[in-house]
Design an enzyme around this catalytic site. Structure first.
Site, PDB file in Angstrom:
ATOM      1  N   ASP A   8     -15.722 -14.434   2.880  1.00 20.05           N
ATOM      2  CA  ASP A   8     -16.967 -13.953   2.275  1.00 20.05           C
ATOM      3  C   ASP A   8     -16.879 -12.483   1.856  1.00 20.05           C
ATOM      4  O   ASP A   8     -17.881 -11.780   1.834  1.00 20.05           O
ATOM      5  CB  ASP A   8     -18.161 -14.130   3.241  1.00 20.05           C
ATOM      6  CG  ASP A   8     -18.280 -15.553   3.733  1.00 20.05           C
ATOM      7  OD1 ASP A   8     -18.140 -16.457   2.902  1.00 20.05           O
ATOM      8  OD2 ASP A   8     -18.487 -15.757   4.940  1.00 20.05           O
ATOM      9  N   LYS A  55     -14.479 -12.552  -2.973  1.00 21.52           N
ATOM     10  CA  LYS A  55     -13.276 -12.865  -3.762  1.00 21.52           C
ATOM     11  C   LYS A  55     -13.603 -13.545  -5.069  1.00 21.52           C
ATOM     12  O   LYS A  55     -12.988 -13.279  -6.098  1.00 21.52           O
ATOM     13  CB  LYS A  55     -12.345 -13.797  -2.970  1.00 21.52           C
ATOM     14  CG  LYS A  55     -11.796 -13.193  -1.714  1.00 21.52           C
ATOM     15  CD  LYS A  55     -10.943 -14.190  -0.951  1.00 21.52           C
ATOM     16  CE  LYS A  55     -11.709 -15.342  -0.344  1.00 21.52           C
ATOM     17  NZ  LYS A  55     -12.662 -14.977   0.710  1.00 21.52           N
ATOM     18  N   GLY A 106     -16.555 -21.126  -0.280  1.00 20.57           N
ATOM     19  CA  GLY A 106     -17.697 -21.075  -1.192  1.00 20.57           C
ATOM     20  C   GLY A 106     -17.600 -19.789  -1.973  1.00 20.57           C
ATOM     21  O   GLY A 106     -17.753 -18.710  -1.420  1.00 20.57           O
ATOM     22  N   HIS A 107     -17.268 -19.884  -3.235  1.00 20.21           N
ATOM     23  CA  HIS A 107     -17.101 -18.688  -4.053  1.00 20.21           C
ATOM     24  C   HIS A 107     -18.282 -18.541  -5.003  1.00 20.21           C
ATOM     25  O   HIS A 107     -18.487 -19.369  -5.880  1.00 20.21           O
ATOM     26  CB  HIS A 107     -15.770 -18.742  -4.817  1.00 20.21           C
ATOM     27  CG  HIS A 107     -14.598 -18.623  -3.890  1.00 20.21           C
ATOM     28  ND1 HIS A 107     -13.317 -18.941  -4.250  1.00 20.21           N
ATOM     29  CD2 HIS A 107     -14.537 -18.207  -2.597  1.00 20.21           C
ATOM     30  CE1 HIS A 107     -12.519 -18.718  -3.212  1.00 20.21           C
ATOM     31  NE2 HIS A 107     -13.239 -18.286  -2.201  1.00 20.21           N
ATOM     32  N   GLN A 134     -11.304 -18.312   2.281  1.00 17.06           N
ATOM     33  CA  GLN A 134     -11.530 -17.754   3.630  1.00 17.06           C
ATOM     34  C   GLN A 134     -10.929 -16.337   3.692  1.00 17.06           C
ATOM     35  O   GLN A 134     -10.860 -15.670   2.680  1.00 17.06           O
ATOM     36  CB  GLN A 134     -10.943 -18.660   4.724  1.00 17.06           C
ATOM     37  CG  GLN A 134     -11.670 -19.977   4.911  1.00 17.06           C
ATOM     38  CD  GLN A 134     -11.200 -21.063   3.974  1.00 17.06           C
ATOM     39  OE1 GLN A 134     -10.018 -21.259   3.790  1.00 17.06           O
ATOM     40  NE2 GLN A 134     -12.114 -21.789   3.371  1.00 17.06           N
TER      41      GLN A 134
HETATM   42  P1  IMP Z   1     -13.441 -24.816   9.152  1.00 12.47           P
HETATM   43  O1  IMP Z   1     -12.602 -24.127   8.122  1.00 12.47           O
HETATM   44  O2  IMP Z   1     -14.576 -25.590   8.559  1.00 12.47           O
HETATM   45  O3  IMP Z   1     -12.613 -25.620  10.113  1.00 12.47           O
HETATM   46  O4  IMP Z   1     -14.138 -23.671  10.046  1.00 12.47           O
HETATM   47  C1  IMP Z   1     -13.385 -22.816  10.897  1.00 12.47           C
HETATM   48  C2  IMP Z   1     -13.938 -21.399  10.891  1.00 12.47           C
HETATM   49  O5  IMP Z   1     -13.732 -20.812   9.602  1.00 12.47           O
HETATM   50  C3  IMP Z   1     -15.461 -21.317  11.121  1.00 12.47           C
HETATM   51  O6  IMP Z   1     -15.733 -20.125  11.825  1.00 12.47           O
HETATM   52  C4  IMP Z   1     -16.020 -21.221   9.718  1.00 12.47           C
HETATM   53  O7  IMP Z   1     -17.281 -20.590   9.707  1.00 12.47           O
HETATM   54  C5  IMP Z   1     -14.957 -20.373   9.065  1.00 12.47           C
HETATM   55  N1  IMP Z   1     -14.899 -20.556   7.598  1.00 12.47           N
HETATM   56  C6  IMP Z   1     -14.392 -21.607   6.926  1.00 12.47           C
HETATM   57  N2  IMP Z   1     -14.497 -21.411   5.598  1.00 12.47           N
HETATM   58  C7  IMP Z   1     -15.047 -20.208   5.431  1.00 12.47           C
HETATM   59  C8  IMP Z   1     -15.379 -19.425   4.272  1.00 12.47           C
HETATM   60  O8  IMP Z   1     -15.148 -19.800   3.119  1.00 12.47           O
HETATM   61  N3  IMP Z   1     -15.941 -18.211   4.507  1.00 12.47           N
HETATM   62  C9  IMP Z   1     -16.163 -17.748   5.764  1.00 12.47           C
HETATM   63  N4  IMP Z   1     -15.865 -18.436   6.863  1.00 12.47           N
HETATM   64  C10 IMP Z   1     -15.305 -19.654   6.703  1.00 12.47           C
END
Ligand code: IMP
Length: 426
Positions: A14, A17, A41-42, A225
């Site tokens: 977040d 990017k 989520g971009h 991420q």
């Molecule tokens: P997962 O990727 O859904 O398995 O989540 C694992 C961890 O990564 C959690 O803390 C999510 O909130 C975090 N996470 C996954 N995708 C994003 C993103 O695009 N932005 C911020 N945090 C993310």
């Protein structure tokens, strides 16, 4: 002059990017995702219109870049088809410009069910995943019984593999997690329909990239991420299940280190995190609430409020090193406008080395340096000369602490709101 640029988040995601990818994509011939899935989520704001992309590379909003999804990305077919339909209904041509690696692992309904069942079983120790099935699908990839897009697009192969995978997952769901199993026939029907729809977009991403590189074309690799969520280098186990750091470009797209000319690390001027896990500089006070409010800190994928805190230069320096960051892009500096003073974490107390696991992270207490705030507004500025001197001093201090130059500043969500000190493509 750089022809191949990687953009990645240096914190917990977040960082903003999407906007920068969209900006640089105008110089790129191909924009490539290499890891993660629709957990990303971009958010992009173009001509005042907000678009949130989860799987399709942000380059799709330019009029020419080829958009590629590398083998390191896990694909949820219906989410992808929905995203394509949404963009196409807004008049954006997608199908002819999007290429998907046939080697991408496929997220099935059972992966989402398992993700949710696991989180529930973890109770207070839940990771706070996005519930998109990301962990379970990467597990299937590593355990070598995963379904890939190539399988989805071939009915005979699909029939041969799907039954075994679903049997295994349904056994886990029913007997280990005491959750509802999936209807096998329904998953199989869905998979066949999805395979048919995605087949025309399947391609050899690696081969396309090498051809473009040989032709001297500009490539842009779009990370999802952030580096602190990396499965190996992040705040394990509170991480995602892919390599969000620069190594993921090579394994997730099939290029070599020599095919990368520049790494742009995107960094928020403060820090945020969604989900659970360590966060030494987290604030539970007026300053944190002010950051959340002014920065509109809600997750783009799940809508969850983001935790907020001061910039952590210790973690950032580590991520700069791991990723070989060439230059940083600092985002959301304007959120700190008007603070009487700002703090930066310059050391950790309680640990004698950089924390590698949640237990060590829990012991790390931030040591702060206080920097005076600045008068004036940085929002929307495009000329470095308009930066208040106090804001400039904050940037200078960050550069020294993290040992990397700030090459760009993002000063608002609009495509034009940037100060560019040095353009990644030169
Ligand atoms: P997962 O990727 O859904 O398995 O989540 C694992 C961890 O990564 C959690 O803390 C999510 O909130 C975090 N996470 C996954 N995708 C994003 C993103 O695009 N932005 C911020 N945090 C993310």
């Amino acid at each position: 002059m750089a022809r191949s640029v990687v953009i990645l988040g240096t914190q917990w995601g977040d960082e903003g990017k999407g906007k920068i990818v969209d900006l640089l994509a105008h110089d790129a011939d191909a924009v490539v995702r290499f890891q993660g899935g629709h957990n990303a989520g971009h958010t992009l704001v173009v001509d005042g219109r907000k678009t949130v992309l989860h799987l399709i590379p942000s380059g799709i909003l330019t009029d020419r870049a080829r958009c590629l999804v590398g083998n390191g990305v896990v694909v949820a077919p219906d989410a992808l088809l929905g995203e394509i339909a949404g963009l196409e209904s807004a008049g954006i041509e997608v199908k002819g410009r999007l290429g998907l690696s046939s080697a991408c692992p496929v997220i099935l309904a059972c992966h989402e069910a398992l993700d949710r069942a696991r989180e529930k079983a973890r109770g207070k120790k839940a990771i706070g995943t996005t519930g998109r099935g990301i962990g379970p699908v990467y597990e299937d990839k590593a355990s070598r019984h995963g379904i890939r897009l190539a399988d989805l697009a071939d009915p005979a192969r699909l029939a041969d593999k799907l039954g075994g995978v679903l049997d295994y997952h349904n056994f886990l769901l029913r007997h280990y997690y005491e959750a509802e199993p999936l209807d096998v026939a329904r998953v199989a029907d869905d998979a066949a329909r999805q395979g048919e729809a995605l087949k025309p977009m399947l391609c050899d991403v690696t081969d396309e990239l090498h051809t473009l590189r040989r032709q001297g074309r500009a490539l842009l690799f779009e990370g999802a991420q952030g580096a602190l969520l990396d499965i190996d280098h992040g705040t394990y186990p509170f991480v995602t299940s892919s390599n969000t750091t620069v190594g993921g470009v090579m394994t997730g797209a099939g290029v070599g280190p020599g095919d990368i000319d520049y790494v742009l690390g995107i960094t928020k001027a403060y820090t945020t995190r969604v989900g659970s896990g360590p966060f030494p500089t987290e604030l539970d006070d007026e300053n944190g609430r002010r950051m959340a409010e002014r920065g509109v800190e809600f997750g783009a994928t799940t809508g969850r409020p983001r935790r907020c805190g001061w910039l952590d230069a210790v973690a950032l320096r580590r991520m700069v090193r791991i990723n070989g960051v060439t230059g940083l892009c600092l985002t959301k500096l304007d959120v700190l406008d008007g603070f009487a003073s700002v703090k930066v974490c310059v050391d950790y107390e309680g640990v004698d080395a950089f924390p590698l696991g949640a237990e060590e992270w829990a012991r790390a207490r931030p040591v702060y340096e206080t920097i005076p705030g600045w008068e004036g507004d940085t929002r929307g500025i495009t000329d470095a000369a308009d930066l208040p001197s106090g804001a400039r001093a904050y940037l200078d201090r960050i550069e020294t602490l993290v040992e990397a130059p700030i090459h760009m500043l993002s000063t608002g969500p609009e495509r034009e709101a940037n100060v560019i000190f040095q353009h990644p493509y030169g």
